[in-house]
Design an enzyme around this catalytic site. Structure first.
Site, PDB file in Angstrom:
ATOM      1  N   GLU A  71     -19.131  13.026   2.158  1.00  0.00           N
ATOM      2  CA  GLU A  71     -19.821  15.103   2.322  1.00  0.00           C
ATOM      3  C   GLU A  71     -20.606  14.537   1.372  1.00  0.00           C
ATOM      4  O   GLU A  71     -19.995  14.449   0.183  1.00  0.00           O
ATOM      5  CB  GLU A  71     -17.996  15.529   2.550  1.00  0.00           C
ATOM      6  CG  GLU A  71     -18.683  16.705   2.496  1.00  0.00           C
ATOM      7  CD  GLU A  71     -17.463  18.080   2.425  1.00  0.00           C
ATOM      8  OE1 GLU A  71     -16.293  17.427   2.737  1.00  0.00           O
ATOM      9  OE2 GLU A  71     -17.479  18.857   1.920  1.00  0.00           O
ATOM     10  N   LYS A 245      -7.216  19.470   2.741  1.00  0.00           N
ATOM     11  CA  LYS A 245      -8.494  19.560   3.155  1.00  0.00           C
ATOM     12  C   LYS A 245      -9.347  19.318   1.755  1.00  0.00           C
ATOM     13  O   LYS A 245      -9.741  18.181   1.603  1.00  0.00           O
ATOM     14  CB  LYS A 245      -9.450  20.463   4.459  1.00  0.00           C
ATOM     15  CG  LYS A 245     -10.304  19.360   4.769  1.00  0.00           C
ATOM     16  CD  LYS A 245     -11.577  19.102   4.079  1.00  0.00           C
ATOM     17  CE  LYS A 245     -12.667  18.426   4.823  1.00  0.00           C
ATOM     18  NZ  LYS A 245     -13.562  18.311   3.491  1.00  0.00           N
ATOM     19  N   ASP A 261      -5.031   3.166   2.887  1.00  0.00           N
ATOM     20  CA  ASP A 261      -5.475   3.334   4.299  1.00  0.00           C
ATOM     21  C   ASP A 261      -4.893   4.920   4.695  1.00  0.00           C
ATOM     22  O   ASP A 261      -3.967   4.652   3.671  1.00  0.00           O
ATOM     23  CB  ASP A 261      -3.611   2.684   5.273  1.00  0.00           C
ATOM     24  CG  ASP A 261      -3.644   2.522   7.005  1.00  0.00           C
ATOM     25  OD1 ASP A 261      -3.762   3.753   6.622  1.00  0.00           O
ATOM     26  OD2 ASP A 261      -2.870   2.448   7.883  1.00  0.00           O
ATOM     27  N   HIS A 358     -22.692  23.995  -3.037  1.00  0.00           N
ATOM     28  CA  HIS A 358     -22.071  23.086  -1.538  1.00  0.00           C
ATOM     29  C   HIS A 358     -23.549  22.578  -1.318  1.00  0.00           C
ATOM     30  O   HIS A 358     -24.019  21.629  -1.125  1.00  0.00           O
ATOM     31  CB  HIS A 358     -21.772  23.636  -0.392  1.00  0.00           C
ATOM     32  CG  HIS A 358     -20.360  22.602  -0.266  1.00  0.00           C
ATOM     33  ND1 HIS A 358     -19.435  22.154  -0.721  1.00  0.00           N
ATOM     34  CD2 HIS A 358     -20.527  22.146   0.867  1.00  0.00           C
ATOM     35  CE1 HIS A 358     -19.255  21.811  -0.235  1.00  0.00           C
ATOM     36  NE2 HIS A 358     -19.564  21.204   0.943  1.00  0.00           N
TER      37      HIS A 358
HETATM   38  P1  NDP Z   1       1.215  -8.055   3.280  1.00  0.00           P
HETATM   39  O1  NDP Z   1       1.377  -7.499   4.788  1.00  0.00           O
HETATM   40  O2  NDP Z   1      -0.737  -7.675   3.496  1.00  0.00           O
HETATM   41  O3  NDP Z   1       1.696  -7.599   2.499  1.00  0.00           O
HETATM   42  C1  NDP Z   1       0.710  -7.692   0.558  1.00  0.00           C
HETATM   43  C2  NDP Z   1       0.749  -9.378   1.058  1.00  0.00           C
HETATM   44  O4  NDP Z   1       0.419  -9.529  -0.443  1.00  0.00           O
HETATM   45  C3  NDP Z   1       2.640  -9.400   0.261  1.00  0.00           C
HETATM   46  O5  NDP Z   1       3.098 -10.369   1.735  1.00  0.00           O
HETATM   47  C4  NDP Z   1       2.277 -10.619  -0.272  1.00  0.00           C
HETATM   48  O6  NDP Z   1       2.050 -12.311  -0.162  1.00  0.00           O
HETATM   49  C5  NDP Z   1       1.276 -10.439  -1.058  1.00  0.00           C
HETATM   50  N1  NDP Z   1       0.708 -10.002  -2.613  1.00  0.00           N
HETATM   51  C6  NDP Z   1       0.565 -10.656  -3.989  1.00  0.00           C
HETATM   52  N2  NDP Z   1       0.034 -10.539  -4.908  1.00  0.00           N
HETATM   53  C7  NDP Z   1       1.445  -9.289  -4.683  1.00  0.00           C
HETATM   54  C8  NDP Z   1       2.183  -8.903  -5.239  1.00  0.00           C
HETATM   55  N3  NDP Z   1       2.193  -8.311  -6.778  1.00  0.00           N
HETATM   56  N4  NDP Z   1       2.600  -7.192  -4.824  1.00  0.00           N
HETATM   57  C9  NDP Z   1       2.509  -7.763  -3.258  1.00  0.00           C
HETATM   58  N5  NDP Z   1       2.394  -8.590  -2.786  1.00  0.00           N
HETATM   59  C10 NDP Z   1       1.473  -9.523  -2.987  1.00  0.00           C
HETATM   60  O7  NDP Z   1      -0.413  -5.878   3.480  1.00  0.00           O
HETATM   61  P2  NDP Z   1       1.188  -5.130   3.072  1.00  0.00           P
HETATM   62  O8  NDP Z   1       2.456  -5.031   3.550  1.00  0.00           O
HETATM   63  O9  NDP Z   1       1.024  -4.241   2.333  1.00  0.00           O
HETATM   64  O10 NDP Z   1       0.450  -4.439   5.217  1.00  0.00           O
HETATM   65  C11 NDP Z   1      -0.601  -3.491   4.457  1.00  0.00           C
HETATM   66  C12 NDP Z   1      -1.426  -2.878   5.915  1.00  0.00           C
HETATM   67  O11 NDP Z   1      -0.900  -3.191   7.131  1.00  0.00           O
HETATM   68  C13 NDP Z   1      -2.854  -2.365   5.845  1.00  0.00           C
HETATM   69  O12 NDP Z   1      -4.276  -2.966   6.563  1.00  0.00           O
HETATM   70  C14 NDP Z   1      -2.130  -1.659   6.574  1.00  0.00           C
HETATM   71  O13 NDP Z   1      -2.940  -0.277   7.364  1.00  0.00           O
HETATM   72  C15 NDP Z   1      -1.534  -1.718   7.850  1.00  0.00           C
HETATM   73  N6  NDP Z   1      -0.337  -1.535   8.518  1.00  0.00           N
HETATM   74  C16 NDP Z   1       0.118   0.352   8.557  1.00  0.00           C
HETATM   75  C17 NDP Z   1       1.178   1.188   9.063  1.00  0.00           C
HETATM   76  C18 NDP Z   1       1.280   1.736   9.256  1.00  0.00           C
HETATM   77  O14 NDP Z   1       0.486   2.732   7.906  1.00  0.00           O
HETATM   78  N7  NDP Z   1       2.000   2.876   9.757  1.00  0.00           N
HETATM   79  C19 NDP Z   1       1.919  -0.189  10.503  1.00  0.00           C
HETATM   80  C20 NDP Z   1       1.502  -1.846  10.803  1.00  0.00           C
HETATM   81  C21 NDP Z   1       0.528  -1.808   9.473  1.00  0.00           C
HETATM   82  P3  NDP Z   1       2.984 -14.035  -0.003  1.00  0.00           P
HETATM   83  O15 NDP Z   1       3.968 -13.083   0.534  1.00  0.00           O
HETATM   84  O16 NDP Z   1       2.090 -14.588   0.789  1.00  0.00           O
HETATM   85  O17 NDP Z   1       3.061 -13.369  -0.947  1.00  0.00           O
END
Ligand code: NDP
Length: 404
Positions: A71, A245, A261, A358
């Site tokens: 936008e 919005k 997200d 705008h």
């Molecule tokens: P991930 O599954 O990628 O988990 C994050 C990973 O990042 C951790 O498991 C960890 O890996 C690694 N990591 C590295 N540094 C850090 C830190 N400082 N703190 C925390 N984790 C760290 O992603 P999310 O669990 O965040 O899930 C987000 C995704 O899920 C988005 O893409 C979203 O769109 C999607 N999603 C959303 C839903 C909803 O909103 N309803 C439903 C399902 C999916 P390691 O374990 O290897 O250390």
């Protein structure tokens, strides 16, 4: 055997679409190997313009914020709003000491006391299961923080798991832990409905606030109108929807630029906007100490790692530009931009309408749309800005005259 559509290469998928050569070439020019791995049936990247909010003061720190949005007027307005709030000393952020994501295990036709007692007796085991399911988040200082059994309606009950997901948004982390926890509830099998995180991020409720001097908003009268508009949008869902919005113009643009997200952020914000039983605006403006004072409180779930953030260089670059060190810091920045965006919109409405500013921005998009070359755009836009009525035909006519 013929390959399934999802097994084809991006170019083979495009071949199915009966495209013009130009469309095909453009789509191919926007393909990237890394994004092709992220979604199913990938054909091309979809590019969105990214611009900068140059300097917003948040908790005393000057931050430059990348915003990705289609936008035209949004980024100019965010800069304007930030200037006004910087004039009042910048934005302050407040949030819980430990932010947590919430996951739900859902049961129906179950007695509350029986389930509550079961959870209380098995607290220790439930905490052990969480640690076993996702040890890496414990190594990072996160993990399960609390469990709460919450009646929803009649015999519908949610067992809420509060989980510190550190710098990740945490959807996958929470779901992984929940699915492990479910295995303990076998005696409730016939009552079990499902287990999933909630996007109503009430464990991540953040407040940002700031002041703007009367002078920067155009005088006391405009400030008072902004307060009246804010009051109006607390009571009228029609006004509140548009105001929110506008707020999400800013919030969504930063969420998108950082690879987060935006559906999750918006769903949570709109749910919170309805928490009093009717939909209302999320910001609140008052006059305090002879300044305009604004506040925004909203649950917001974002990450600086995880999801696709680390897989998308654009997102990593955006985070680098802000020198963000944690997800909590990012939450504050995103909402600060929202507050600035909201102030700019309210000021424009209170000072006589948003359309002038705008349309000036919209004219640039119109110039591109009618085929103006980059060097022709500013000249055409300047001419369009002098007219009281502008449309595609008029813009084309002026462009043709310019080329004679
Ligand atoms: P991930 O599954 O990628 O988990 C994050 C990973 O990042 C951790 O498991 C960890 O890996 C690694 N990591 C590295 N540094 C850090 C830190 N400082 N703190 C925390 N984790 C760290 O992603 P999310 O669990 O965040 O899930 C987000 C995704 O899920 C988005 O893409 C979203 O769109 C999607 N999603 C959303 C839903 C909803 O909103 N309803 C439903 C399902 C999916 P390691 O374990 O290897 O250390």
């Amino acid at each position: 055997m013929a390959k399934k559509y999802y097994e084809l290469t991006p170019d083979e998928r495009l071949a199915f679409l009966n495209l013009t050569d130009q469309a095909k070439t453009e789509l191919q020019a926007n393909q990237s190997d890394s994004n092709a791995q992220i979604v199913e049936n990938y054909i091309s990247d979809f590019r969105v313009p990214m611009g900068l909010l140059k300097d917003i003061v948040i908790d005393g720190r000057h931050v430059n914020v990348p915003m990705a949005i289609e936008e035209p007027s949004v980024i100019a307005a965010a800069n304007n709003g930030a200037k006004m709030l910087n004039s009042g000393g910048g934005i302050a952020v407040k949030m819980p000491e430990r932010t947590v994501m919430i996951g739900q295990i859902l049961f129906h036709n179950v007695d509350f006391d029986t389930l509550n007692q079961f959870v209380n007796i098995h607290q220790e085991t439930l905490f052990k299961i969480a640690k076993h399911a996702k040890p890496s988040i414990y190594k990072r200082g996160g993990g399960l923080v609390a469990i709460n059994v919450r009646p929803v309606a009649n015999d519908d009950i949610s067992v809420d798991f509060k989980i510190d997901t550190k710098d990740a948004m945490g959807a996958n982390i929470v779901n992984t832990i929940l699915e492990a926890e479910v295995t303990l509830f076998t005696e409730f099998d016939t009552h079990f409905l499902g287990a999933i995180l909630t996007n109503y991020a009430m464990g991540q409720l953040v407040t940002v606030s700031g002041n703007a001097t009367f002078e920067t908003v155009g005088g006391r009268e405009i400030a008072e109108k902004i307060v009246a508009l804010s009051r109006f949008s607390k009571k009228d869902a029609y006004r509140a929807t548009t105001e929110n919005k506008g707020l999400f113009n800013g919030i969504g643009a930063v969420v998108l630029a950082t690879g987060n997200d935006w559906r999750a952020v918006e769903a949570s914000g709109h749910a919170y906007a309805s928490q009093e039983g009717h939909y209302r605006s999320l910001t609140h403006w008052t006059i305090s100490d002879e300044q305009l004072h604004g506040e925004l409180t909203m649950p917001i779930s974002v990450g600086t790692v995880g999801g696709v953030i680390s897989a998308m260089n654009q997102a990593k670059n955006a985070l680098d530009m802000m020198h963000v060190k944690s997800a909590d810091e990012l939450r504050g920045i995103i909402l600060a931009v929202g507050l600035a965006q909201n102030l700019a919109a309210l000021k424009a409405i209170a000072a006589g309408g948003i359309q002038r500013g705008h349309m000036r921005m919209q004219h640039r998009a119109l110039a591109v749309q009618v085929g103006a070359l980059p060097q022709e755009v500013p000249i055409l836009v300047a001419k369009l800005n002098t007219l009281s009525q502008v449309d595609t035909e008029k813009a084309t006519e002026i462009l043709m005259e310019m080329r004679k």
